[in-house]
Design a protein around this motif. Sequence first.
Motif, mmCIF file in Angstrom:
data_model
loop_
_atom_site.group_PDB
_atom_site.id
_atom_site.type_symbol
_atom_site.label_atom_id
_atom_site.label_comp_id
_atom_site.label_asym_id
_atom_site.label_seq_id
_atom_site.Cartn_x
_atom_site.Cartn_y
_atom_site.Cartn_z
ATOM 1 N N ASN A 97 0.822 -1.199 0.000
ATOM 2 C CA ASN A 97 0.000 0.000 0.000
ATOM 3 C C ASN A 97 0.860 1.255 0.000
ATOM 4 O OD1 ASN A 97 -2.624 0.924 0.048
ATOM 5 N ND2 ASN A 97 -3.148 -0.487 1.705
ATOM 6 N N ALA A 98 1.905 1.213 0.839
ATOM 7 C CA ALA A 98 2.781 2.380 0.976
ATOM 8 C C ALA A 98 3.490 2.659 -0.350
ATOM 9 C CB ALA A 98 3.795 2.135 2.086
ATOM 10 N N ARG A 99 3.895 1.575 -1.021
ATOM 11 C CA ARG A 99 4.555 1.769 -2.323
ATOM 12 C C ARG A 99 3.604 2.441 -3.305
ATOM 13 N NH1 ARG A 99 6.762 -3.272 -1.630
ATOM 14 N NH2 ARG A 99 5.106 -4.264 -2.831
ATOM 15 N N LYS A 100 2.360 1.979 -3.282
ATOM 16 C CA LYS A 100 1.356 2.567 -4.174
ATOM 17 C C LYS A 100 1.146 4.037 -3.841
ATOM 18 C CE LYS A 100 -2.041 -0.777 -5.708
ATOM 19 N NZ LYS A 100 -3.408 -1.216 -5.509
ATOM 20 N N ILE A 101 1.069 4.319 -2.546
ATOM 21 C CA ILE A 101 0.838 5.702 -2.116
ATOM 22 C C ILE A 101 1.982 6.582 -2.589
ATOM 23 C CG2 ILE A 101 0.831 7.185 -0.073
ATOM 24 C CD1 ILE A 101 -0.772 4.959 1.320
ATOM 25 N N LYS A 102 3.203 6.084 -2.389
ATOM 26 C CA LYS A 102 4.366 6.874 -2.757
ATOM 27 C C LYS A 102 4.366 7.122 -4.269
ATOM 28 C CE LYS A 102 9.268 7.109 -1.867
ATOM 29 N NZ LYS A 102 10.448 6.405 -1.399
ATOM 30 N N TRP A 151 4.051 10.773 -6.098
ATOM 31 C CA TRP A 151 5.075 11.325 -6.984
ATOM 32 C C TRP A 151 4.527 11.557 -8.370
ATOM 33 C CZ3 TRP A 151 9.218 13.906 -6.151
ATOM 34 C CH2 TRP A 151 9.850 13.791 -4.911
ATOM 35 N N ILE A 152 3.736 10.592 -8.820
ATOM 36 C CA ILE A 152 3.154 10.727 -10.144
ATOM 37 C C ILE A 152 2.333 12.008 -10.220
ATOM 38 C CG2 ILE A 152 1.305 9.804 -11.570
ATOM 39 C CD1 ILE A 152 2.393 7.053 -11.015
ATOM 40 N N LEU A 153 1.574 12.269 -9.143
ATOM 41 C CA LEU A 153 0.691 13.434 -9.168
ATOM 42 C C LEU A 153 1.465 14.730 -8.973
ATOM 43 C CD1 LEU A 153 -2.323 12.146 -7.071
ATOM 44 C CD2 LEU A 153 -2.233 12.472 -9.523
ATOM 45 N N GLU A 154 2.526 14.664 -8.173
ATOM 46 C CA GLU A 154 3.172 15.918 -7.788
ATOM 47 C C GLU A 154 4.373 16.320 -8.632
ATOM 48 O OE1 GLU A 154 2.025 18.485 -5.732
ATOM 49 O OE2 GLU A 154 0.454 17.128 -6.398
ATOM 50 N N LEU A 155 4.969 15.346 -9.322
ATOM 51 C CA LEU A 155 6.169 15.683 -10.075
ATOM 52 C C LEU A 155 5.918 16.764 -11.133
ATOM 53 C CD1 LEU A 155 9.051 14.864 -9.780
ATOM 54 C CD2 LEU A 155 8.762 13.237 -11.628
#
Lengths: 963, 228
Positions: A309-314, A318-322
């Motif tokens: 889950n944490a990997r998905k969240i990360k 990043w995908i959204l914020e980069l």
Amino acid sequence: MLTFIKQKLLYKKWLNICLLIGIIILTAVAACLPMYQNLAENQAFQNLMKEYINEEERYPSVITLSNAFAVEEGKNAYKAATEQMNKCDEILDDDLHIKPKERIKLFTIREQKVNPLQNAGNSMGANNYRLSVLSDFQNHIKLAAGCMFDDTASVKKGTPEEGVISFDQDTKYTCVVSAALLEESGFYIGQTLEFENMICQDNAPLRVTITGVFEEKESEDTYWVNPPLAYTRHLFVSEAMMSEILDDVSGEREIAYKNHNLYDYENMYAKELQRFYRTLKHYTSSGFENGAIEWETDFFDLLDAYMENARKIKATLWILELPMLVLILVFIYMISSQILELEGNEIAVLKSRGVSIKQIVWLYFVQSSLLAGIGVLIGLPMGYGLCRLFGQSDAFLEFVNRADLTVKITASTMVYCIAAAVFAVAFMTLPLLHIAREDIVSKKSKRGKSDVSLWERYYIDVILLAVSGYAYYSFQKQRGEIASKVLNGDGLDPFLFLGATLFMLSLGMLVLRVFRLLVKLIYIIGKKKWSPAMYASFLQILRTKGKQGFISLFLIVTLSMGIFYSNIARTINQNEEDRALYNLGTDIVLKEEWIKMAATRSIAKDKQEVSFYYVEPSTNLFSEVREVSESATKVLQRNVGMKGAKDLTKNGRLMAIHTKEFGSVAWMRDGTLDKHWYHYLNDLADASQNVLVSSNAKTDFGLKIGDSIKYFPSLEEKNTRDTLGTVTGTICGFVDAWPGFSGYQTVTDEKGVRKQEPVYLIVANYGFIESTNGTQPCEIWAKTGGKNQDIFDITSRDEIHLEYSNNANTELILAKQTSIIQITNGMLTMSFLVVLVLCMIGFLIYWIISIRQRELLFGIYRAMGMSMREIIGMLVNEQVFCSLLAIICGVISGIVTSRVFISLIVIAYAPESHCLPYILYSSPKDMVRMGIVVTFILGSCIFILAKMLSKMKVAQVIKLGED
Amino acid sequence: MEDFLNVMIETRGVVRSFPVGDGEELVVLKGIDMMIPAGKLTILKGRSGSGKTTLLNILSALDNPTSGLVYMEEREIGQMPEKEKEWIRRKEMGYVFQAVALIPVMKAYENVEFELRLSGYEGNMEERAKECLELVGLKDRMNHMPGELSGGEQQRVAIARAIAHKPKVIFADEPTGALDTNTGLGVIHLFKNLVEKEGVTIVMTTHDTNLMELGDVVYEMEDGQVIG
């Protein structure tokens, strides 16, 4: 130097304030990222724990160490075990760097055969029992009957017949037991048990008397890792007594212990969890103490799920914020380029007077660092605020009040924040390298050279569009694989988002290129007829493409990103809402507990046949629900077997309905089926035996309209008591989707891979089934019209017993509570707002600077006799053909990108195949919001510019120009 | 009567003051009475700060006098509404500034043509623009952007632009200020030539004493007053 920098900063204070705002936003967003990640991860973890507690009814974060070994006679076995347990404690504490909130130690002597002494006949025969000690036992129990093992003196002496508990006065040893033990064994309080194979010093077998029955002192006490009821073989004695017994009994003794370590999961955060995970992983591969001690925990699997889950969240974060971070950096670059361009003369003069490039770069580096430092100081607390704010976003641009948010500034927050500041400094000093190389001569000679941006000259837009188009094509081809990856716990490929961003950018550029050609065409067509003002402004637009290109691109990217983000968020949220409602079928679905009755009838002389039938509960629930809600109906849903003409039998789902009522109660998204679903209801109502069948059955069973199909209790569920027989229906239509029918179920194959299988549906007339097979247990479906509470009030009455009750609101809340959806909403909201702010500042600044730079030019126009109105007209024309054009390009690019890419991106949120396809939603409200902001920006821009120009004194401006 | 006809611009008691804060006024022009003859090259000379540029701005309808009157061919232009002034500036005046003030996004030819558009020139604009550029000797370079021309060349384009729409008066504020002596002299000769050939009235300011003798009329200014 510092005073010089201070003066420099103050001289262009507005620009520098804008730059500072850019840096603050950058550092704040960067600082917000790890905090938000922690928050989301923690939320995901806590949800996981709660889910486990609900399902398993056990404390989730427990590590149990156990061992069994033999102790030679003469050695203190209890001490030996305690020593070993303590050593384990130390190792565990060292490995985990955290102490458990509770350690529960169970020490036992290996199971031994026991013979009850008195009333042996009552007991259920000889059995094996173990003498045990549980640490801190007395603080966690209360007595249900009898007395504690060390308190026999307080009990009245007598015989059981007198109603009091009697004790064998010879017994040295006493114990308490659980009620479950008594129940299973048939023992009673006061009974003495003899351990056949445990011989004491006096050569008599060990005898222990039961003095009481215990139960847990408080319910939900985490101490009871295993509840008292689980101890059906344990006779609990005090620690002192255990030592005594061990000393008393001769021969080698086999002992065992279990050491439960309970960790406070509520206060565990990413760092602790990582360590737990690493440690437990290590134990899994090489054992605890190299396998000497056995260990077990469910926590590792939970942590594994959490890590996934944490990997998905990360990845999602990043995908959204980069793209966002890059955009802010571009903003900083843009503003500092503007400042440097304005200061270009000074730099050139400094250089001509012998100041080295190094010194100039150093000066600007110090200046940028100073700004970045201030940025960090403000950005860090602002990031904290942002994290708190967006942690509370419930849906896109919507916030709820969540008081229990634990947002922490950690070392990684600082690292991110400072890294952002370093990037900001780099982006501020970067344009300098280009400018510092020019001296006053090359600067002057550069003036007036053609001004075409790099991307236009080298067709970078076309190349990027081709690249991102290819990315889209290949992702589209792998759609199924992506979905199955996500279904099995992987995050979305970041390149997909990158592809979308590239697509957005390149499409924007391409549209801009095309529009520019149009502008040129317009200019050429009217070249002879344009008024002087229009003529001048067209030349201005067409010949300063490079400079305007940047602000145009910036506008395009910000706007298209805004639209894209808003569309993603709206699409995800609205589809989740749709699916929650669709999966259930309507607002509320209830099912009462129906009672099955048996009836017998004689079929032969000595033979009776038993038949079964259901009786509807006499609670009047249906009519009451119907009264308070907008509409209600009864629906029969159950699993059935289906058999078509091909002799193929498969399992499916039967839904029997009252067509008219169903039409008004059930929810279906318009446009999902090839015609309005009411038409299908009408077809179904045409003949009582008519059925609708899901389209997937059409090919699998080889069916066509008019065919007959048999349905009956499914093979797995079939039993002689079933009230449904075999029913034959005539197919009157095939449906791709149906309220309450998802079309697929997720199964895990033998390799542990999750995949999806289609489910078949058959919709029949309830009246027909009832008339042929009798009353069947039904659900009550209600469209509440917002009156959920009224229905809850009815169902919470004592006489109503529900088998289940589902409501779409709860389902929706659950769906929205998943951390991925929450962070997506939070991050998209943040990005959207940041985009708007940047767009506004960037735009205003660009134009103000551009006007400032052209003051002399406007002075000349005025001197040549142009009126103020003509000059403002020129500016409006420029705005129309630059800004408005960019806005239109941005909107087009945002909409097209949404249409193309969102269907792929949403796989991350809804990888499951579903009858109700994800469709693109966009919110007119968001578009209006953006429209207002853009209009505000354009309006205030023109207003400020007009104000600036009207204050301009022609004579003065020209004079200024000369200086 | 003949004298009056030969006067292009006449000022009567022109005063121009600027507020300098604390309610005080700095008087830059202290009552100027002068006549600018038509079809002549008039030079305003004086040290910097003597008020010649301020006077030129008032004469050229770019600025308003605080008090006093300015006549241009019988029209009082000092207190004229802005709209009419704009019209006069557009049709009847041409400007050459000290710093080269070409429009940077327009080629040399377009700069001249733009002036023609602005004044509503009724003849063939293309021919006239080329003719003017030929007059200043820059016909070959008419398709160059201002940034690609030297300072002197740019100033010549500015002059071509100033005369293109055949204005009655050309105002030039230190037209040679940013040029070397030879190029400066070239510009003045160009002016002389224009006065003689086209009969234009030219008013220019300068502080360069070498150029003084080339003027038909020379006014010397000092401390806001005409002293000679």
